[in-house]
Scaffold this motif. Structure first.
Motif, PDB file in Angstrom:
ATOM      1  N   PHE A   1     -13.966  24.242  -0.110  1.00  0.00           N
ATOM      2  CA  PHE A   1     -13.621  24.146   0.812  1.00  0.00           C
ATOM      3  C   PHE A   1     -12.566  25.045   0.047  1.00  0.00           C
ATOM      4  O   PHE A   1     -12.141  23.619  -1.698  1.00  0.00           O
ATOM      5  CB  PHE A   1     -13.216  23.023   1.990  1.00  0.00           C
ATOM      6  N   ARG A   2     -10.924  25.054   0.499  1.00  0.00           N
ATOM      7  CA  ARG A   2     -10.484  25.990  -0.156  1.00  0.00           C
ATOM      8  C   ARG A   2      -9.008  24.534  -0.351  1.00  0.00           C
ATOM      9  O   ARG A   2      -9.387  23.636   0.471  1.00  0.00           O
ATOM     10  CB  ARG A   2      -9.240  26.863   0.741  1.00  0.00           C
ATOM     11  N   GLY A   3      -8.807  24.807  -2.077  1.00  0.00           N
ATOM     12  CA  GLY A   3      -7.652  23.409  -2.116  1.00  0.00           C
ATOM     13  C   GLY A   3      -7.949  21.859  -2.497  1.00  0.00           C
ATOM     14  O   GLY A   3      -7.816  21.540  -2.759  1.00  0.00           O
ATOM     15  N   ARG A   4      -9.858  22.088  -2.524  1.00  0.00           N
ATOM     16  CA  ARG A   4      -9.926  21.156  -2.697  1.00  0.00           C
ATOM     17  C   ARG A   4      -9.751  20.485  -4.213  1.00  0.00           C
ATOM     18  O   ARG A   4      -9.777  18.818  -3.940  1.00  0.00           O
ATOM     19  CB  ARG A   4     -11.609  21.324  -2.479  1.00  0.00           C
ATOM     20  N   GLU A   5      -9.935  21.151  -5.401  1.00  0.00           N
ATOM     21  CA  GLU A   5      -9.210  20.340  -6.429  1.00  0.00           C
ATOM     22  C   GLU A   5      -8.325  20.065  -6.249  1.00  0.00           C
ATOM     23  O   GLU A   5      -8.099  18.785  -7.142  1.00  0.00           O
ATOM     24  CB  GLU A   5      -9.609  21.602  -7.742  1.00  0.00           C
ATOM     25  N   LEU A   6      -7.456  20.561  -6.030  1.00  0.00           N
ATOM     26  CA  LEU A   6      -5.956  20.177  -5.881  1.00  0.00           C
ATOM     27  C   LEU A   6      -6.262  18.644  -4.999  1.00  0.00           C
ATOM     28  O   LEU A   6      -5.073  17.711  -5.720  1.00  0.00           O
ATOM     29  CB  LEU A   6      -5.098  21.297  -4.964  1.00  0.00           C
ATOM     30  N   LEU A   7      -6.819  18.878  -3.759  1.00  0.00           N
ATOM     31  CA  LEU A   7      -6.468  17.441  -3.032  1.00  0.00           C
ATOM     32  C   LEU A   7      -7.161  16.316  -3.627  1.00  0.00           C
ATOM     33  O   LEU A   7      -6.184  15.194  -4.065  1.00  0.00           O
ATOM     34  CB  LEU A   7      -7.216  17.907  -1.514  1.00  0.00           C
ATOM     35  N   PHE A   8      -8.061  16.649  -4.456  1.00  0.00           N
ATOM     36  CA  PHE A   8      -8.552  15.520  -5.468  1.00  0.00           C
ATOM     37  C   PHE A   8      -8.232  15.403  -6.663  1.00  0.00           C
ATOM     38  O   PHE A   8      -7.738  13.766  -6.348  1.00  0.00           O
ATOM     39  CB  PHE A   8      -9.657  16.175  -5.775  1.00  0.00           C
ATOM     40  N   LYS A   9      -7.010  15.964  -6.956  1.00  0.00           N
ATOM     41  CA  LYS A   9      -6.098  15.372  -8.231  1.00  0.00           C
ATOM     42  C   LYS A   9      -5.197  15.010  -7.783  1.00  0.00           C
ATOM     43  O   LYS A   9      -4.602  14.265  -7.993  1.00  0.00           O
ATOM     44  CB  LYS A   9      -5.920  16.313  -8.288  1.00  0.00           C
ATOM     45  N   LEU A  10      -4.304  14.991  -6.354  1.00  0.00           N
ATOM     46  CA  LEU A  10      -3.642  14.095  -5.742  1.00  0.00           C
ATOM     47  C   LEU A  10      -4.040  13.144  -5.720  1.00  0.00           C
ATOM     48  O   LEU A  10      -3.286  11.257  -5.312  1.00  0.00           O
ATOM     49  CB  LEU A  10      -2.900  14.923  -4.326  1.00  0.00           C
ATOM     50  N   TYR A  11      -5.091  12.752  -5.132  1.00  0.00           N
ATOM     51  CA  TYR A  11      -5.964  11.952  -4.798  1.00  0.00           C
ATOM     52  C   TYR A  11      -6.088  10.595  -5.774  1.00  0.00           C
ATOM     53  O   TYR A  11      -5.817   9.287  -6.224  1.00  0.00           O
ATOM     54  CB  TYR A  11      -7.739  11.448  -4.449  1.00  0.00           C
ATOM     55  N   LEU A  12      -6.302  11.111  -7.401  1.00  0.00           N
ATOM     56  CA  LEU A  12      -6.068  10.849  -8.825  1.00  0.00           C
ATOM     57  C   LEU A  12      -5.129  10.547  -8.754  1.00  0.00           C
ATOM     58  O   LEU A  12      -5.134   9.223  -9.378  1.00  0.00           O
ATOM     59  CB  LEU A  12      -7.071  11.409  -9.472  1.00  0.00           C
ATOM     60  N   PHE A  13      -4.283  10.929  -8.529  1.00  0.00           N
ATOM     61  CA  PHE A  13      -2.835  10.679  -8.831  1.00  0.00           C
ATOM     62  C   PHE A  13      -2.511   9.673  -8.693  1.00  0.00           C
ATOM     63  O   PHE A  13      -1.559   8.585  -9.036  1.00  0.00           O
ATOM     64  CB  PHE A  13      -1.999  12.031  -8.633  1.00  0.00           C
ATOM     65  N   THR A  14      -2.902   9.081  -6.581  1.00  0.00           N
ATOM     66  CA  THR A  14      -2.414   7.793  -6.370  1.00  0.00           C
ATOM     67  C   THR A  14      -2.995   6.872  -7.212  1.00  0.00           C
ATOM     68  O   THR A  14      -2.559   5.549  -6.746  1.00  0.00           O
ATOM     69  CB  THR A  14      -2.854   7.891  -5.096  1.00  0.00           C
ATOM     70  N   LEU A  15      -4.084   6.753  -8.182  1.00  0.00           N
ATOM     71  CA  LEU A  15      -4.594   5.788  -8.639  1.00  0.00           C
ATOM     72  C   LEU A  15      -3.928   5.381 -10.105  1.00  0.00           C
ATOM     73  O   LEU A  15      -3.992   3.950  -9.950  1.00  0.00           O
ATOM     74  CB  LEU A  15      -6.270   6.235  -9.218  1.00  0.00           C
ATOM     75  N   MET A  16      -3.389   5.802 -10.407  1.00  0.00           N
ATOM     76  CA  MET A  16      -2.526   5.515 -11.802  1.00  0.00           C
ATOM     77  C   MET A  16      -1.029   4.608 -10.883  1.00  0.00           C
ATOM     78  O   MET A  16      -0.663   3.777 -11.818  1.00  0.00           O
ATOM     79  CB  MET A  16      -1.835   6.922 -11.958  1.00  0.00           C
ATOM     80  N   ILE A  17      -0.269   4.939  -9.835  1.00  0.00           N
ATOM     81  CA  ILE A  17       0.702   3.657  -9.987  1.00  0.00           C
ATOM     82  C   ILE A  17      -0.091   2.623  -8.874  1.00  0.00           C
ATOM     83  O   ILE A  17      -0.662   2.862  -7.899  1.00  0.00           O
ATOM     84  CB  ILE A  17       1.119   4.248  -8.546  1.00  0.00           C
ATOM     85  N   PRO A  18       0.841   1.374  -9.091  1.00  0.00           N
ATOM     86  CA  PRO A  18      -0.139   0.472  -8.164  1.00  0.00           C
ATOM     87  C   PRO A  18       0.155   0.062  -7.012  1.00  0.00           C
ATOM     88  O   PRO A  18       0.645   0.113  -6.862  1.00  0.00           O
ATOM     89  CB  PRO A  18       0.055  -0.472  -9.734  1.00  0.00           C
ATOM     90  N   GLY A  19      -0.858  -0.247  -6.547  1.00  0.00           N
ATOM     91  CA  GLY A  19      -0.809   0.047  -4.900  1.00  0.00           C
ATOM     92  C   GLY A  19       0.111  -1.018  -3.515  1.00  0.00           C
ATOM     93  O   GLY A  19       0.992  -0.754  -3.628  1.00  0.00           O
ATOM     94  N   VAL A  20       0.520  -2.089  -4.819  1.00  0.00           N
ATOM     95  CA  VAL A  20       1.619  -2.790  -4.114  1.00  0.00           C
ATOM     96  C   VAL A  20       2.508  -2.195  -4.172  1.00  0.00           C
ATOM     97  O   VAL A  20       3.784  -2.964  -3.788  1.00  0.00           O
ATOM     98  CB  VAL A  20       1.169  -4.200  -5.237  1.00  0.00           C
ATOM     99  N   LEU A  21       3.287  -1.384  -5.627  1.00  0.00           N
ATOM    100  CA  LEU A  21       4.321  -1.081  -5.402  1.00  0.00           C
ATOM    101  C   LEU A  21       4.355  -0.365  -3.449  1.00  0.00           C
ATOM    102  O   LEU A  21       6.377   0.052  -3.594  1.00  0.00           O
ATOM    103  CB  LEU A  21       4.676   0.256  -6.455  1.00  0.00           C
TER     104      LEU A  21
END
Lengths: 308, 276
Positions: free
Chosen positions: B98-118
Motif C-alpha cells: 500500500f502507498r506509504g508503507r515503507e515510510l510508515l515502517f521507517k517511522l516505526y523503526l525510528f521510534t525504537l531508537m529512543i528509549p521508551g521511558v523518555l
C-alpha cells in the motif's frame, strides 16, 4: 469455457492482491492508532511539555519558554551534569567490559561439547532476572561493614583493603557497584548473540588458518573477531543506548546517594517528575537524553561502517 | 598445549559460572534465614537453621499471592493483545502493498531508537486525561501502545519469509487477506510468535516504572516488582522477606525460560536486527 476461466484467473492473479490493498487499512489501523496515541504523539508532546509548566490538578500547560532548561543548567547544575557524567561513565566502563567478557565466555562455550547448554543457561540467568531483584541481590552483596559479603571477601579473605568500604553511600563506591551490577546483568546477552554469530562462521576459515599454522589467539584475532563484527557493532549500539536507560540499578542500590553523586538522567527524570511534580523539567531531561542518544547512534553509524 | 587449553577453558567457565550463580545462592540461602534485621556476621551462604518464617510472612501478612495474581492477569492480557495487534500490522507491512508503507515502517523503526521511558511523562498525562490512572485498563493500554512498533518490526521479518506463492494461491481462489492471515500466516509463524510472546511476557512481568506510575495510587492492583521494592523500602531492608518475595517472583520466569530454552538460544532476540 473451462480454459477461458483458467486464463482469466492467471491473468488477474498478479493484480488481485494489489486490488485488495484497501484491506491493509484494517490490518494497520488498530496498531497505528495506538502507536500514534502512545508513541508518536507523546514524542512531540514531550517537546511542548519541556517548554511549559504543568499543573497536575487542572491538567493545564503554561508556556514558560526555556525556563526548564535553564533550571537544569543553572540552579541544579550539579545534579544534571553529575547525572549526565554518570551515564557517560557507565557507557565507557560497562560497554567494553561486557563485550570483552561476553565474547570470551561465548568462545569458551563454543569450544566445548558437554554441558554447553548448562553454561548457557547459567550465564543467561542474570539477563532474565528483573532489575529490581538483581538490584536487591547486589545491595546485599555491597552491604557496608564486614557483614557485606564483598567487604568480607576483600578485607578478611583476600586482604586487599584494610577497612570495609561503605559502598553504596560514597560517590565512587556507589558508581562502581552500579557498574558491576550492569556488567553482571548484561554479559549473558552479549554471550548469547556472540554464540549465535560464532555458530554462523564457516568452518573452512579455521581450516585454512590451521594449515597456515595459526595459533588459537591468532585465529581469534584474524578470523573470529573480524567475522563477528556486525554482532559487535549491534551490541555496542545496544549497550551504549542501554547506558542512557540506567535507572533501576540506581533506584535500588544507591537512591542517588550521596547527594545525587550516583544519580543518572533517568533517575533524575523520575525523581523530578514523579516525586517533586516538576513535569516540565522531567520532559526537558527526556529531550536532552533523546538528543544525546540520536547523536551517539548517528556517530556510530558513520564511524563503524559494517558490511551486512 | 591442547590439553592445557582445554583445562583452562573449563576452569574459566566453571569459575565464571560460580561467580554468576553466587548472588542467586546467597538470595536463596538468606530467604531461609531466621527473621532478623541484621545480617549474619560473618556472611554465610546457607543459614545455620532453616526456617520458613520469611515465606510464611510474605504469604500471610504481605499477601504476596494477591499481587502475584495481579501480575499474572496484567501480563497475560497485555501479551495476548499486543501480539495480536502487532501480528495484524506486521502482516500488512510484509504482504499487503500500500502507498506509504515503507515510510510508515521507517517511522516505526525510528521510534525504537529512543528509549521508551523518555516518553513516560506525556504518556502518564494521556492516561490521566482518560481517567485511567490507578486502573488495569490504563496500564494494559499503555503496555500495548508502547509495544506495537517493536513487535511489528520483529514479526514482519518472519512474515516476509513466507513465500508469496502460498499467499497468491489463496488469492487466486478468491480468499481475502483475512483468510490468508488466519489460515496461513499465523500457523506458519507460530515459532516466531511463541518467541515474541515469551519476550513480551517476561518484559511485562518485570516492568517496574510504568506499573508504578500508572497504578501508583491503587494498592490492591499493584504488581510484584512494585511490592518487592516497597517491602525493601519499608524497614532497614529485611533481606529474608524481600528475597522470599523475589524467589516467588522469579520462579515463573525461570520456568518459562527453561521450558522454552531453545527459543532463546535460536536467537530471534537480535537476529532480525543484525541482518537489517
Amino acid at each position: 469455457m473451462k480454459t477461458n476461466l483458467v486464463k482469466k484467473r492467471t491473468h488477474t492473479k498478479s493484480n488481485k492482491i494489489y486490488n485488495k490493498s484497501w484491506q491493509a487499512i484494517i490490518f494497520i489501523l488498530p496498531g497505528l492508532i495506538l502507536a500514534i496515541a502512545f508513541i508518536f504523539y507523546p514524542m512531540i508532546k514531550n517537546i511542548q511539555i519541556s517548554f511549559s509548566d504543568y499543573d497536575i490538578m487542572s491538567g493545564k500547560l503554561t508556556f514558560t519558554g526555556l525556563n526548564n532548561y535553564k533550571e537544569l543548567f543553572n540552579e541544579s547544575q550539579q545534579r544534571f551534569f553529575t547525572a549526565y557524567r554518570n551515564n557517560i561513565l557507565y557507557a565507557v566502563v560497562v560497554t567494553p567490559i561486557t563485550l570483552f567478557l561476553g565474547l570470551i565466555i561465548a568462545v569458551a562455550i563454543n569450544s566445548i561439547k558437554k554441558f554447553s547448554v548448562t553454561f548457557k543457561v547459567i550465564y543467561y540467568l542474570p539477563v532474565i532476572t528483573s532489575w529490581i531483584i538483581a538490584g536487591l541481590m547486589f545491595k546485599y552483596l555491597f552491604n557496608p561493614g564486614i557483614q557485606g559479603p564483598i567487604n568480607y571477601l576483600l578485607v578478611n579473605i583476600l586482604h586487599i583493603i584494610p577497612q570495609p568500604i561503605n559502598w553504596l553511600k560514597t560517590e565512587w563506591g556507589g558508581n562502581i557497584s552500579i557498574w558491576i551490577l550492569g556488567i553482571w546483568k548484561n554479559i549473558g546477552y552479549a554471550m548469547l548473540l556472540y554464540l549465535a554469530a560464532l555458530q554462523g562462521i564457516n568452518k573452512s576459515y579455521y581450516e585454512v588458518a590451521d594449515i597456515e599454522g595459526a595459533t588459537g589467539l591468532q585465529k581469534l584475532k584474524k578470523v573470529t573477531i573480524p567475522l563477528i563484527k556486525p554482532t559487535s557493532f549491534f551490541l555496542t549500539i545496544q549497550l551504549l543506548i542501554g547506558s542512557f536507560n540506567v535507572f533501576l540499578q540506581v533506584l535500588v542500590l544507591t537512591g542517588g546517594d550521596p547527594r545525587g553523586k550516583t544519580s543518572v538522567l533517568q533517575y533524575l527524570l523520575y525523581t523530578r517528575t514523579f516525586k517533586l511534580y516538576k513535569f516540565g523539567e522531567g520532559a526537558a531531561i527526556g529531550i536532552l537524553t533523546a538528543v544525546s542518544i540520536l547523536i551517539v547512534t548517528l556517530i556510530l553509524n558513520k564511524k563503524m561502517k559494517v558490511d551486512y | 598445549m591442547r590439553r592445557f587449553r582445554k583445562t583452562f577453558t573449563w576452569l574459566l567457565l566453571i569459575l565464571g559460572a560460580i561467580i554468576f550463580m553466587l548472588p542467586f545462592i546467597i538470595m536463596i540461602g538468606n530467604s531461609f534465614e531466621t527473621f532478623t534485621f541484621s545480617l549474619p556476621n560473618p556472611p554465610r551462604l546457607l543459614p545455620k537453621e532453616f526456617t520458613l518464617d520469611n515465606f510464611k510472612e510474605i504469604i500471610n501478612v504481605y499477601h504476596i499471592f494477591n499481587y502475584f495474581g495481579n501480575s499474572v492477569f496484567i501480563t497475560f492480557v497485555t501479551t495476548i493483545i499486543v501480539i495480536f495487534i502487532s501480528a495484524l500490522s506486521a502482516y500488512a507491512f510484509a504482504k499487503i502493498p500500500f502507498r506509504g508503507r515503507e515510510l510508515l515502517f521507517k517511522l516505526y523503526l525510528f521510534t525504537l531508537m529512543i528509549p521508551g521511558v523518555l516518553n513516560i511523562i506525556p504518556q502518564f498525562m494521556l492516561i490521566n486525561e482518560l481517567g485511567m490512572i490507578g486502573t488495569r485498563r490504563g496500564l494494559i493500554l499503555l503496555y500495548v501502545g508502547t509495544g506495537i512498533c517493536g513487535n511489528t518490526f520483529f514479526l514482519r521479518g518472519f512474515f516476509e519469509a513466507i513465500p508469496n506463492e502460498l499467499i497468491e494461491s489463496v488469492v487466486v481462489d478468491g480468499g481475502s487477506h483475512f483468510t490468508i492471515f488466519k489460515k496461513i500466516v499465523m500457523p506458519l509463524a507460530k515459532p516466531a510468535i511463541g518467541t515474541l510472546a515469551i519476550l513480551v511476557l517476561l518484559g511485562t512481568w518485570d516492568d517496574f516504572l510504568t506499573a508504578k506510575i500508572i497504578l501508583g495510587a491503587k494498592e490492591s492492583l499493584l504488581t510484584l516488582p512494585i511490592v518487592i521494592h516497597r517491602i525493601n523500602g519499608q524497614h532497614a531492608t529485611k533481606y529474608g522477606l524481600v528475597f522470599a518475595a523475589s524467589i516467588i517472583t522469579l520462579i515463573p520466569v525461570m520456568l518459562v525460560y527453561t521450558i522454552n530454552q531453545k527459543f532463546f538460544v535460536v536467537g530471534g532476540i537480535g537476529e532480525g536486527a543484525i541482518k537489517e
